[in-house]
Design a protein around this motif. Structure first.
Motif, mmCIF file in Angstrom:
data_model
loop_
_atom_site.group_PDB
_atom_site.id
_atom_site.type_symbol
_atom_site.label_atom_id
_atom_site.label_comp_id
_atom_site.label_asym_id
_atom_site.label_seq_id
_atom_site.Cartn_x
_atom_site.Cartn_y
_atom_site.Cartn_z
ATOM 1 N N GLU A 33 58.064 15.274 25.824
ATOM 2 C CA GLU A 33 56.794 14.764 25.952
ATOM 3 C C GLU A 33 55.813 15.159 27.263
ATOM 4 O O GLU A 33 54.823 15.784 26.997
ATOM 5 C CB GLU A 33 56.692 13.314 25.627
ATOM 6 C CG GLU A 33 55.401 12.455 25.984
ATOM 7 C CD GLU A 33 55.275 11.038 25.905
ATOM 8 O OE1 GLU A 33 54.157 10.563 26.199
ATOM 9 O OE2 GLU A 33 56.342 10.251 26.167
ATOM 10 N N ALA A 36 55.170 19.104 26.927
ATOM 11 C CA ALA A 36 54.036 19.095 25.936
ATOM 12 C C ALA A 36 52.871 18.865 26.437
ATOM 13 O O ALA A 36 51.833 19.562 26.120
ATOM 14 C CB ALA A 36 54.498 18.421 24.551
ATOM 15 N N SER A 40 49.528 21.403 27.149
ATOM 16 C CA SER A 40 48.511 21.185 26.316
ATOM 17 C C SER A 40 47.313 21.060 27.377
ATOM 18 O O SER A 40 46.008 21.578 26.948
ATOM 19 C CB SER A 40 48.421 19.955 25.353
ATOM 20 O OG SER A 40 47.103 19.391 24.712
#
Length: 179
Positions: A33, A36, A40
């Motif tokens: 998480e 990512a 992003s």
């Protein structure tokens, strides 16, 4: 019409480093998480022609993180951190890789080093010093600042935003002049 390229700074992404979540109290449940979100946020902030200076501690482990580096937008420059192995330092995705750098941005000298330093080149002439390593544990001044992801909402920060943020802060303590 595309916007002109900008210069951004970041540090201490620690891709693949599960323990950094606990050490730095990052708001993620898992390393997947965290990675990512960092990717992003990076790609939502950085354009393909932007320069990004990463002031060290890119990753914990290398194989997975090298694949992540290839997915990040911009021309990426590395200032070596204490967690950046010789392998990380020589990845082909870096536009440059070095222990220390000085830039000239908007007419100001900017000194880049992984660690905060008490006095840097141009200190007496209002040059700026950007660093990482301390994970938001040092108080910024009007001339120096931690550019790590733990300070800047887990994304790189643009030069003008840093200058605007620190401009009203207390100047750094200056040693007594030598005679």
């Amino acid at each position: 019409m595309p916007r002109p390229p900008k210069t951004f700074f970041t540090a201490d992404t620690h891709f693949g480093h599960a323990n950094i979540i606990r050490y730095s109290k990052r708001p993620f449940e898992t390393v997947a998480e965290m990675d990512a979100t960092l990717v992003s946020n990076w790609n939502a902030t950085i354009g393909p022609d932007d320069d990004v200076w990463h002031l060290g501690d890119v990753a914990h482990g290398t194989q997975r993180a090298e694949a992540i580096l290839a997915r990040l937008n911009g021309r990426k420059h590395l200032i070596w951190g204490n967690h950046d192995s010789g392998t990380v330092r020589t990845w082909p995705g870096w536009a440059s890789s070095q222990a220390y750098a000085e830039l000239k941005l908007d007419g100001r000298r900017v000194v880049l080093f992984h660690y905060p330093i008490a006095e840097w080149n141009g200190f007496w002439h209002d040059s700026l010093h950007f660093y990482g390593h301390v994970h938001d544990k040092f108080t910024p001044t009007s001339l120096s600042c931690d550019v790590g992801v733990d300070v800047w909402d887990y994304r790189p920060v643009e030069f003008s935003d840093i200058v605007q943020t620190i401009s009203g802060l207390t100047p750094p303590a200056r040693p007594a002049a030598r005679g």
